[in-house]
Design a protein around this motif. Structure first.
Motif, mmCIF file in Angstrom:
data_model
loop_
_atom_site.group_PDB
_atom_site.id
_atom_site.type_symbol
_atom_site.label_atom_id
_atom_site.label_comp_id
_atom_site.label_asym_id
_atom_site.label_seq_id
_atom_site.Cartn_x
_atom_site.Cartn_y
_atom_site.Cartn_z
ATOM 1 N N THR A 23 106.582 53.534 37.099
ATOM 2 C CA THR A 23 105.212 54.027 36.930
ATOM 3 C C THR A 23 105.195 55.531 36.682
ATOM 4 O O THR A 23 104.451 56.028 35.820
ATOM 5 N N PRO A 83 99.517 52.924 33.493
ATOM 6 C CA PRO A 83 100.648 52.704 34.403
ATOM 7 C C PRO A 83 100.227 52.260 35.803
ATOM 8 O O PRO A 83 100.898 51.422 36.411
ATOM 9 N N ALA A 86 99.076 48.601 35.746
ATOM 10 C CA ALA A 86 100.230 47.733 35.487
ATOM 11 C C ALA A 86 101.066 47.557 36.748
ATOM 12 O O ALA A 86 101.563 46.457 37.027
ATOM 13 N N THR A 134 100.888 50.244 28.701
ATOM 14 C CA THR A 134 100.815 51.211 29.793
ATOM 15 C C THR A 134 100.780 52.643 29.278
ATOM 16 O O THR A 134 100.454 53.563 30.033
ATOM 17 N N THR A 141 94.635 46.636 28.210
ATOM 18 C CA THR A 141 95.213 47.202 29.435
ATOM 19 C C THR A 141 94.467 46.727 30.678
ATOM 20 O O THR A 141 95.084 46.153 31.587
#
Length: 497
Positions: A23, A83, A86, A134, A141
């Motif tokens: 991330t 990020p 995700a 991401t 997303t």
């Protein structure tokens, strides 16, 4: 049951640390890559908050707005939630796999329990679609996140948790709809499971699924209301594609559908998804049947649509969380090689976007065509025109890029879609510099502009490779009537950094 041992706990912590590092890397890359035209356009949505927009529902704008709260009106801020969501979605998907394994002893004993549980998270993050999703903020997303939340919610229900999880099912379904209308397809698969299976019909005899449906409708209501007050433009734009019909090009469309998924999933992960469906067909447990309904019904819709019209490559991405979760039942060890290939493809694409080691034409290099050289291009434009001059664009992506990178300069956007935004509209007679891509081989619309002068073209390039060239005109915006306000124009906000 899956017993948590010391090695299991260590493995879980190692996976969390790896996910945290991934991330962090994605956040760094997100700050480094220039905005794509679509992202710059979605940024304008975030600055003109509404319950709907012409092209899509509003969740991508809300995702950007949340990121801007943490990291400002920057590329990092606009992509921050990519990020982060995700990472959270990955955890939800792994927990859904654990719930499935706990309820199916045969699956739990088929291979390493811990590795089997984390496999869906690894597979999903190894797809090119999610990897790039991401870094490049699109409606897909938040959609992928809410589909992971939906799967986690139903996995808790089917493992015997409190039926109030149906409320969370409704929430994730409704917010998925607010992200992208294709969320209705796996949700329809869930509805099919409720009607077609004994376990589903048992649930329908309780109030909980109906209460979940109420929650979903409440979440969807603002989008529906916005469409109702804006001539149903968003529904007509997206739903109108269902009316396209060119059966003579069926094989072309089918090839594009197949090729798009091979590319976005990555070739071996695509094969892994197909194999997972085969194994799901062999299982008789409730969750396997539910996954089949949530996957096969949308697949049937996409295939039917491809008989007579184009299916955009990113539409089936809505199925990737369910497909990744289905990989739990695949015993083959080559899934690791499939993930490695997906990661390698991601590295190649991102490396090309950042450093362009391969000098390709824009026709073959999407990263060059979409993202190459925007900051330098806008700076060149600003250096070549007077400091107080107005920039004008009649293409939404170009207007968004100019608005983001042109710091404190006013940008005038000219296109019918701007009538749906809450930006200030311009009056007639405004003068400025119009930029138009040379890919558009026509001249400025005489009904919109009086051309006062033309200047040398300005190129947008990255490391010597030209992405596009733009004609520059000095123009005056024509009047629609005496002192009329043009509803198809808007003064766009500049970057607030």
């Amino acid at each position: 049951m899956i017993v948590k041992t010391a090695s299991h706990t260590r493995g879980a912590w190692m996976c969390l640390i790896a996910l945290g590092l991934l991330t962090l890397l994605r956040l760094i890359l997100a700050a480094w890559i220039p905005l794509s035209p679509d992202e710059a356009y979605y940024r304008l949505w975030a600055l003109a908050r509404a319950a709907g927009y012409l092209d899509h529902p509003p969740m991508v704008a809300l995702w950007m707005r949340i990121g801007m709260f943490f990291a400002g009106d920057t590329a990092e801020g606009l992509r921050f939630m990519g990020p982060v969501s995700a990472a959270i979605g990955t955890i939800l998907l792994v927990q859904a796999a654990q719930q499935w394994l706990q309820s199916q002893k045969v699956l739990a004993e088929s291979s390493s329990r811990f590795v089997t549980a984390v496999k869906p998270g690894i597979v999903l993050n190894s797809t090119l679609a999610v990897g790039l999703g991401t870094l490049i903020m699109t409606p897909d997303t938040p959609l992928v996140f809410f589909m992971a939340l939906l799967l986690w919610s139903v996995s808790n229900l089917l493992s015997g948790k409190h039926p109030a999880f149906w409320l969370l099912v409704g929430l994730s379904a409704g917010l998925g709809f607010d992200s992208k209308y294709t969320a209705l397809l796996p949700v329809a698969g869930l509805g099919l499971w409720l009607l077609a299976t004994h376990a589903g019909r048992q649930w329908l005899r309780t109030p909980w699924p109906w209460l979940g449906a109420v929650v979903a409708v409440i979440c969807m209501a603002p989008v529906v209301e916005w469409n109702a007050t804006h001539h149903w433009v968003s529904f007509l734009k997206q739903g109108g594609r269902a009316g396209d019909w060119q059966p003579g090009r069926m094989f072309t469309f089918m090839g594009e559908l197949l090729g798009g998924q091979v590319g976005l999933a990555s070739p071996l992960i695509f094969v892994l998804f197909v194999v997972a469906i085969k194994y799901l067909l062999r299982l008789r447990d409730q969750f396997a049947q539910l996954l089949l309904c949530m996957i096969l019904l949308p697949v049937a819709v996409f295939v039917q649509h491809a008989i007579g019209a184009r299916v955009q490559a990113n539409w089936p991405v809505v199925l990737y969380p369910a497909l990744a979760l289905s990989v739990v039942c695949v015993p083959y060890r080559w899934w690791k090689a499939a993930c490695a290939l997906g990661v390698a493809m991601f590295v190649v694409v991102v490396g090309q976007a950042l450093w362009a080691p391969a000098h390709l034409s824009p026709h073959f290099d999407m990263t060059l065509r979409q993202m190459g050289g925007w900051p330098e291009f806008v700076q060149t434009v600003e250096n070549q025109i007077s400091p107080d001059a107005l920039l004008i664009a009649d293409e939404y992506g170009l207007a968004g890029e100019l608005s983001f990178y042109a710091q404190n300069r006013e940008v005038l956007a000219v296109e019918p879609r701007w009538q749906f935004f809450a930006f200030p509209h311009s009056t007639c007679g405004v003068e400025g510099y119009l930029l138009r891509s040379r890919r558009r081989h026509d001249q400025p619309d005489a009904a919109l502009f009086d051309v006062l002068a033309q200047y040398p073209d300005i190129s947008r390039s990255r490391r010597g490779a030209v992405a596009d060239s733009y004609a520059v005109y000095r123009v005056r915006l024509r009047c629609l009537g005496s002192d009329a306000v043009r509803e198809d124009t808007a003064i766009l906000p500049a970057n607030k950094r």
